[in-house]
Design a protein around this motif. Structure first.
Motif: not given
Length: 254
Positions: A108-120, A122-123, A128-129
């Motif tokens: 099984k393959t999992y992906h974990y998504y990270l947003l590397n940014a100062r603010v969230d 909204p979309f 993602c974290h």
């Protein structure tokens, strides 16, 4: 007939896949749709017990269909007519009667998504974290490579794991990578099996490497320690996706 049904879902509104008392789950909603379409409520065998808030692009489940009320080629659109928009049937195929979606899975393959940014964003907020300050991609990639191989992954296992209680903590990771596209980092892990919260803890450990809070060379001693306290934090469920399930001898579903 036994069938393998592929579904895709956004897990934000559900307490995971597996049916639970007093909580909405993906499986319960799917079985409601099956009962409406098939005239029966099949016993469903899922490929995984995803946690609350976890998503799946391709989730596999097997079930036995006895009434013959709807032809196989019409099951996918018929189910989608009864499913909410955050759960979609994708494809279906016949399999041997002995087939079990969980035990037959090769990897099984999992992906974990990270947003590397100062603010969230909204979309992307619930898929993602967000992490800040800036992550070092090369350091994360070097650390990710250290997880590949057959190891005792006790250090990446949350308490309460039945597998850990029985000493069944050895798994084989065949691929572990980190890629960046703009502000989005994608951690990808392929393994023959997983411990409780293993990918989310692995992702938290890679974030520490990206923030220079640990070095890639710290990963082998971490695994050897078998000590959960030496690994990184368990990142939130919302960034985790079950991306793919591989079955030997079956045609892949795109």
């Amino acid at each position: 007939m036994t069938y393998l049904l592929w579904i895709s879902y956004k897990g934000t509104n559900y307490a995971g896949f597996q049916v639970q008392p007093n909580a909405p789950t993906v499986c319960a909603v799917l079985q409601d749709a099956m009962q409406a379409v098939l005239g029966q409520r099949p016993d469903v065998k899922g490929c995984s017990r995803t946690d609350a808030g976890v998503h799946a692009r391709r989730f596999a489940l097997s079930f036995c269909y006895t009434t013959g009320r709807v032809p196989m080629q019409k099951l996918v659109p018929a189910l989608n007519a009864h499913l909410p928009p955050d759960i979609r049937a994708v494809d279906i195929q016949p399999v041997p009667d002995s087939f079990h979606a969980r035990y037959a899975a090769h990897a099984k393959t999992y992906h974990y998504y990270l947003l590397n940014a100062r603010v969230d964003d909204p979309f992307l907020f619930d898929t993602c974290h967000r992490i800040w300050p800036a992550l070092d991609l090369a350091a994360m990639q070097a650390a990710a490579a250290k997880f590949v191989g057959t190891h005792d992954f006790s250090a990446l296992c949350a308490s309460g794991s039945s597998a850990a209680a029985h000493g069944d903590t050895v798994r084989t990771i065949t691929d572990c990578t980190v890629v960046q596209s703009g502000d989005l980092f994608t951690i990808s892990v392929t393994a023959d099996g997983y411990l409780y919260n293993m990918v989310r803890i692995l992702a938290g450990t890679l974030v520490q490497a990206g923030l220079h809070k640990r070095t890639p060379d710290s990963i082998p001693p971490l695994l050897e320690s078998r000590d959960r306290k030496q690994a990184g934090p368990t990142l939130p469920a919302k960034g985790l996706f079950l991306e793919r399930v591989d079955y030997p001898g079956l045609d892949a579903i795109s």
